[in-house]
Write an enzyme that holds these catalytic residues in place. Structure first.
Site, short mmCIF file in Angstrom:
data_model
loop_
_atom_site.label_atom_id
_atom_site.label_comp_id
_atom_site.label_asym_id
_atom_site.label_seq_id
_atom_site.Cartn_x
_atom_site.Cartn_y
_atom_site.Cartn_z
N TRP A 197 0.86 -1.19 0.00
CA TRP A 197 0.00 0.00 0.00
C TRP A 197 0.90 1.24 0.00
O TRP A 197 1.83 1.31 0.82
CB TRP A 197 -0.87 -0.05 1.26
CG TRP A 197 -1.85 1.06 1.41
CD1 TRP A 197 -2.70 1.55 0.44
CD2 TRP A 197 -2.12 1.81 2.60
NE1 TRP A 197 -3.47 2.56 0.97
CE2 TRP A 197 -3.13 2.73 2.29
CE3 TRP A 197 -1.60 1.79 3.90
CZ2 TRP A 197 -3.64 3.63 3.22
CZ3 TRP A 197 -2.11 2.68 4.83
CH2 TRP A 197 -3.11 3.58 4.50
N ASP A 206 -0.63 -5.73 9.30
CA ASP A 206 -1.64 -4.76 8.88
C ASP A 206 -2.90 -5.53 8.49
O ASP A 206 -2.90 -6.27 7.50
CB ASP A 206 -1.10 -3.93 7.69
CG ASP A 206 -2.06 -2.81 7.31
OD1 ASP A 206 -3.22 -2.83 7.76
OD2 ASP A 206 -1.65 -1.90 6.56
N LYS A 261 -13.29 -0.97 5.95
CA LYS A 261 -13.86 -1.78 4.86
C LYS A 261 -14.90 -2.77 5.38
O LYS A 261 -15.98 -2.86 4.84
CB LYS A 261 -12.76 -2.57 4.14
CG LYS A 261 -11.47 -1.82 3.93
CD LYS A 261 -11.52 -0.81 2.83
CE LYS A 261 -10.43 0.22 3.05
NZ LYS A 261 -9.58 0.58 1.98
#
Ligand code: PLP
Length: 397
Positions: free
Chosen positions: A130, A211, A246
């Protein structure tokens, strides 16, 4: 003072979103953004979230500050999601959790905490990762390095190259791993590979930082935690950054968490006291609303069931779009094999399209995907836009 400031470049992905919004062409398709979309192209509010909000609104009596580490009930529920209720880590109190503004907030708190106490530690990031990872750690003054991840085709994991890279990381450095649904590639290690990664960290004294931004978007809430639990089974110390942007659709409420797993309840309290300082000097204490929603949903059997149902629907839709895409490409471009899209997990996939093909998709077909691997947001596909999308891709291959 500000007249001579250099103009910073716009964020590449958000810039694409702007270009998409200004594109007047009909039938344009945006697979560049990082949010879930339903079959109608909307990013809905989950029904369990709406119900939790209704209850909270009724119950709420004050807008007083939260504690530095946020709502205790939330912090406890986060640990249960990560490790499973009743897990030894949860029961022994050798982990602490702090509620943070999003996953990004938790990564920045982790970065500040690590930089302050382990200034020589470097943070190892998968190549690719990311885009914000490198920026966050560097903003905290930390040195970052990269480890091999992608295979030559750009569509799968080169595990032997990854393992070779991890075996060179020195003790005391930090290894950032995506728990599941790797962003930007959608490529995750297998359970056997996770076991090997966990063993390397343990043997070499590497600190894993996991993560976890997509729990439940890959194969399921429990299945997606497999890698983390494998790591925790042989590494007494690790960090986890959670995001509920999300899987609860709470993007704008900024709800995440930092969990520090230590060897003892005493060490956990020491870590918490230091994490509190990192938070206090950053945003002081977290916003309440998003964390209160997550805690309310996870603490109520009926709402939790509803959440799992809604999460399953999002995950199933993504799986369905992956399958439709592969089948449609097979019929339109039989020479090219896109079956890897069905093996990749979560919202994103590396398509393997070149930068030139990505450009052509945008300029000739109004299809927006991200250059540098051809990252597509699979959740931006719908049954309606699929034929046009696949025609466009077939024509640039
Ligand atoms: C891998 C990864 N980590 C962290 C985040 C940050 O999430 P949040 O929006 O909760 O800050 C994202 C968001 O896209 C992500 O993809």
């Amino acid at each position: 003072m500000f007249d001579t400031l250099p103009l910073a470049p716009p964020d590449p992905i958000l810039g694409l979103g702007e270009a998409f919004n200004n594109d007047p062409r009909e039938g344009k398709i945006n697979l560049s953004v990082g949010v879930y979309k339903d079959e109608q192209g909307n990013t809905p509010i989950l029904a369990c979230v709406k119900e939790a909000e209704r209850r909270l609104l009724e119950r709420e009596k004050t807008k007083g500050y939260l504690s530095i580490e946020g709502l205790a009930e939330y912090d406890g529920r986060v640990q249960e999601l990560l490790f499973g209720a009743g897990h030894e880590i949860v029961k022994s109190a050798r982990a602490i959790t702090a509620q943070t503004p999003g996953g990004t907030g938790s990564l920045r708190v982790a970065a500040d905490f690590l930089k302050k106490h382990f200034p020589a530690a470097r943070v190892w990031l998968s190549k690719p990762t990311w885009a914000n990872h490198q920026a966050i750690f560097q903003a905290a003054g930390q040195a970052t390095e990269t480890y091999a991840y992608l295979d030559a085709a750009g569509t799968g994991l080169d595990f032997s190259a990854m393992r070779g890279a991890l075996e060179k990381i020195p003790a005391g450095d930090v290894l950032l791993l995506h728990a599941c649904c790797q962003n930007p590639t959608g490529i995750d290690p297998t359970p056997g590979q996770w076991r090997e990664i966990a063993a390397i960290c343990s043997q070499r004294g590497i600190l894993p930082l996991v993560d976890f931004a997509y729990q439940g978007f890959g194969d399921g809430l429990e299945e997606d935690a497999l890698g983390l639990r494998e790591l925790a089974s042989v590494n007494a110390e690790l960090l986890v950054s959670s995001s509920f942007s999300k899987n609860f659709g709470l993007y704008c409420e900024r709800v995440g968490a930092l969990t520090v797993v230590t060897q003892s309840a005493d060490a956990a309290q020491r870590a918490l006291s230091q994490v509190r300082i990192s938070i206090r000097t950053n945003y002081s204490n977290p916003p309440q609303h998003g964390g209160a929603i997550v805690a309310a949903v996870l603490s109520d059997a009926e709402l939790r069931k509803q959440w799992e149902h809604e999460l399953t629907a999002m995950r199933t839709r993504i799986h369905h779009m992956r399958r439709q895409f592969v089948e449609s490409m097979r019929s339109k471009s039989p020479k090219f094999d896109f079956s890897f899209i069905q093996r990749q997990k979560g919202m994103f996939s590396f398509s393997g399209l070149t930068n030139m093909q990505v450009d052509e998709l945008r300029t000739k077909h109004a299809v927006y995907i991200v250059a540098g691997g051809g990252r597509m947001n699979v959740a931006g596909m719908t049954t309606t836009n699929m034929p046009r999308l696949c025609d466009a891709i077939a024509s640039v291959l």
